[in-house]
Write a protein that holds these residues in place. Structure first.
Motif, mmCIF file in Angstrom:
data_model
loop_
_atom_site.group_PDB
_atom_site.id
_atom_site.type_symbol
_atom_site.label_atom_id
_atom_site.label_comp_id
_atom_site.label_asym_id
_atom_site.label_seq_id
_atom_site.Cartn_x
_atom_site.Cartn_y
_atom_site.Cartn_z
ATOM 1 N N GLN A 40 0.733 -1.185 0.010
ATOM 2 C CA GLN A 40 -0.064 -0.121 -0.073
ATOM 3 C C GLN A 40 0.724 1.149 0.008
ATOM 4 O OE1 GLN A 40 -2.552 -0.168 3.523
ATOM 5 N NE2 GLN A 40 -3.833 1.851 2.696
ATOM 6 N N SER A 41 0.427 2.256 -0.695
ATOM 7 C CA SER A 41 1.479 3.453 -0.863
ATOM 8 C C SER A 41 0.853 4.352 0.407
ATOM 9 C CB SER A 41 1.037 4.165 -2.089
ATOM 10 O OG SER A 41 1.659 5.688 -2.064
ATOM 11 N N PRO A 42 2.089 5.074 0.979
ATOM 12 C CA PRO A 42 1.733 5.863 1.873
ATOM 13 C C PRO A 42 0.788 6.962 1.436
ATOM 14 C CG PRO A 42 4.021 5.667 1.728
ATOM 15 C CD PRO A 42 3.368 4.872 0.834
ATOM 16 N N ARG A 43 0.982 7.392 0.065
ATOM 17 C CA ARG A 43 -0.098 8.346 -0.473
ATOM 18 C C ARG A 43 -1.450 8.097 -0.390
ATOM 19 N NH1 ARG A 43 1.503 9.242 -6.441
ATOM 20 N NH2 ARG A 43 3.355 8.766 -5.499
ATOM 21 N N SER A 44 -1.844 6.920 -0.205
ATOM 22 C CA SER A 44 -3.329 6.603 0.027
ATOM 23 C C SER A 44 -3.850 6.986 1.552
ATOM 24 C CB SER A 44 -3.595 5.014 -0.113
ATOM 25 O OG SER A 44 -2.837 4.488 0.853
ATOM 26 N N CYS A 45 -2.762 7.168 2.343
ATOM 27 C CA CYS A 45 -3.354 8.115 3.679
ATOM 28 C C CYS A 45 -3.504 9.233 3.813
ATOM 29 C CB CYS A 45 -2.203 7.340 4.742
ATOM 30 S SG CYS A 45 -2.218 5.587 4.914
ATOM 31 N N ARG A 80 6.060 19.429 9.560
ATOM 32 C CA ARG A 80 6.850 17.969 9.671
ATOM 33 C C ARG A 80 7.925 18.024 8.443
ATOM 34 N NH1 ARG A 80 3.911 12.097 10.087
ATOM 35 N NH2 ARG A 80 5.763 10.829 9.011
ATOM 36 N N LEU A 81 7.648 18.595 7.287
ATOM 37 C CA LEU A 81 8.686 18.704 6.140
ATOM 38 C C LEU A 81 9.965 19.494 6.410
ATOM 39 C CD1 LEU A 81 9.798 18.404 3.338
ATOM 40 C CD2 LEU A 81 8.189 20.276 2.776
ATOM 41 N N ASN A 82 9.615 20.921 7.247
ATOM 42 C CA ASN A 82 10.748 21.770 7.934
ATOM 43 C C ASN A 82 11.504 20.647 8.952
ATOM 44 O OD1 ASN A 82 10.707 24.638 7.249
ATOM 45 N ND2 ASN A 82 8.525 24.184 7.317
ATOM 46 N N LEU A 152 1.553 16.853 -2.052
ATOM 47 C CA LEU A 152 3.144 17.085 -2.468
ATOM 48 C C LEU A 152 4.067 17.208 -1.247
ATOM 49 C CD1 LEU A 152 3.076 18.928 -5.873
ATOM 50 C CD2 LEU A 152 3.220 16.615 -5.476
ATOM 51 N N THR A 153 3.563 18.256 -0.283
ATOM 52 C CA THR A 153 4.444 18.372 0.932
ATOM 53 C C THR A 153 4.382 17.141 1.752
ATOM 54 O OG1 THR A 153 3.319 20.644 0.939
ATOM 55 C CG2 THR A 153 4.632 19.883 2.955
ATOM 56 N N ALA A 154 3.310 16.229 1.780
ATOM 57 C CA ALA A 154 3.339 15.050 2.485
ATOM 58 C C ALA A 154 4.411 14.054 1.956
ATOM 59 C CB ALA A 154 2.082 14.348 2.784
ATOM 60 N N GLU A 155 4.546 14.126 0.498
ATOM 61 C CA GLU A 155 5.197 13.131 -0.157
ATOM 62 C C GLU A 155 6.775 13.512 0.128
ATOM 63 O OE1 GLU A 155 4.101 12.152 -4.126
ATOM 64 O OE2 GLU A 155 1.814 12.036 -3.185
ATOM 65 N N GLN A 156 7.020 14.880 0.038
ATOM 66 C CA GLN A 156 8.435 15.199 0.329
ATOM 67 C C GLN A 156 8.696 14.994 1.662
ATOM 68 O OE1 GLN A 156 10.405 15.802 -2.138
ATOM 69 N NE2 GLN A 156 12.131 17.311 -1.493
ATOM 70 N N ALA A 162 13.009 9.112 4.929
ATOM 71 C CA ALA A 162 13.174 7.797 4.574
ATOM 72 C C ALA A 162 14.739 7.646 5.065
ATOM 73 C CB ALA A 162 13.345 7.550 3.030
ATOM 74 N N ASP A 163 15.101 6.250 5.555
ATOM 75 C CA ASP A 163 16.305 5.906 6.004
ATOM 76 C C ASP A 163 17.542 6.063 5.134
ATOM 77 O OD1 ASP A 163 14.953 5.029 8.343
ATOM 78 O OD2 ASP A 163 14.881 2.903 7.693
#
Lengths: 167, 158
Positions: A40-45, A80-82, A152-156, A162-163
């Motif tokens: 499942q893609s995180p995008r789906s959330c 969260r991106l910041n 887009l912000t959530a995905e970035q 990512a580890d």
């Protein structure tokens, strides 16, 4: 530097939309992310919380309500991106220093990170302006822009967390 | 009707890979079989992996990147064509002027720069620092495929 980068043109959109009181919590999105199956893609959330907010707020499905709910989730992901960016930047600076100390001439990771993030901001703004263009001058353009910003912000943010990027 | 425009381009792109062991069949079969809940990204790279069983991995990855690049060109052309059509309609029907084609071109240019800078950043993270390092190729492959998924979805809705 980063603060200047995020003080984007969208601050104006946010200020207008958040004038309405909404019932918002990040639970729906975060619960979804914590129970993802392997394929499942995180995008789906993403935007689950904004959708729950539209359900829970009287008038939540009005243009103003949708905008206010989406703006709440956008603010969460932007913060969260910041945080993620600053964490990666500090790690990359440390690596750059270690490499420089042993006389390496390898390209600077922190410089490449900054270039990437600037390019991402231009990409985000142009992509969401294109999304808005589907609505002409219609009132759906506001929520459409905000929805694009949320995704887009959530995905970035998730990318920078990512580890492989942090370690 | 316009969806048929995809077909010649895909046939052409298949022919272009005839010189090595690459075929996009695995990726396409995987995509045809995913349900709505499954992340399409699981299919990306399937053809390169199959190809790498008897060919050099970097060559196979380059072939699958080329495959997605071709597919991106087709999807982009389709979406641009529709945007221009809608911009023209607005002129002919004396509606509020619009420039969706301009917005799309700008979005696509900025995406290309974002892909280049993101994969250049990833390139600095790996010991070899070479543009054909597996991780850097993987960055190009996935970002390109995701943009294809996006534009193909737009093409279906528009």
């Amino acid at each position: 530097m980063w603060k200047f980068l995020t003080a984007s043109v969208f601050a104006a959109v946010g200020a207008t939309a958040s004038a309405q009181e909404v019932t918002f919590s990040m639970d729906a999105t975060l619960n979804c992310l914590s129970t993802l199956s392997e394929n499942q893609s995180p995008r789906s959330c993403i935007s689950h919380s904004a959708n729950a907010c539209m359900e829970d707020t009287p008038g939540g499905w009005s243009t103003v309500g949708m905008g206010a709910c989406l703006n709440k989730e956008y603010e969460y992901w932007d913060a969260r991106l910041n945080t993620a960016y600053i964490h990666v930047r500090d790690m990359r600076r440390k690596t750059d220093k270690e490499l420089a100390d042993i006389g390496s001439s390898a390209p600077k990771q922190a410089d490449a990170l900054l270039a990437m993030q600037r390019a991402w901001i231009a990409y985000r703004d142009a992509s969401c302006a294109y999304e808005r263009s589907h609505w002409g001058g219609g009132t759906g353009g506001g929520p459409a822009t905000l929805s694009c910003l949320v995704y887009l912000t959530a995905e970035q943010a998730l990318y920078l967390e990512a580890d492989s990027i942090v370690e | 009707m316009r969806l048929f425009a995809f077909l010649p381009a895909l046939v052409l792109s298949t022919a272009a890979f005839a010189q090595d062991n690459f075929s996009p069949a695995e990726t396409e079969a995987c995509l045809a079989g995913v349900d709505r809940k499954t992340d399409k990204r699981v299919c990306v790279g399937a053809s390169a992996r199959a190809c790498a069983q008897d060919s050099e991995e970097a060559t196979c990855m380059a072939s699958e990147i080329a495959y997605w690049d071709t597919r991106l060109t087709v999807a982009f052309a389709l979406v641009l064509d529709r945007a221009k059509g809608k911009d023209d309609d607005a002129v002919h029907m004396s509606m509020q002027p619009r420039d969706q084609a301009g917005a799309l071109l700008k979005a696509q240019d900025s995406w290309k720069q974002y892909r280049a800078d993101t994969c250049a950043f990833e390139q600095t993270l790996w010991v070899t620092g070479q543009p054909d390092a597996p991780e850097v190729q993987s960055c190009h492959l996935y970002l390109t495929a995701e943009q294809v998924f996006y534009l193909e979805a737009v093409a279906l809705i528009e």
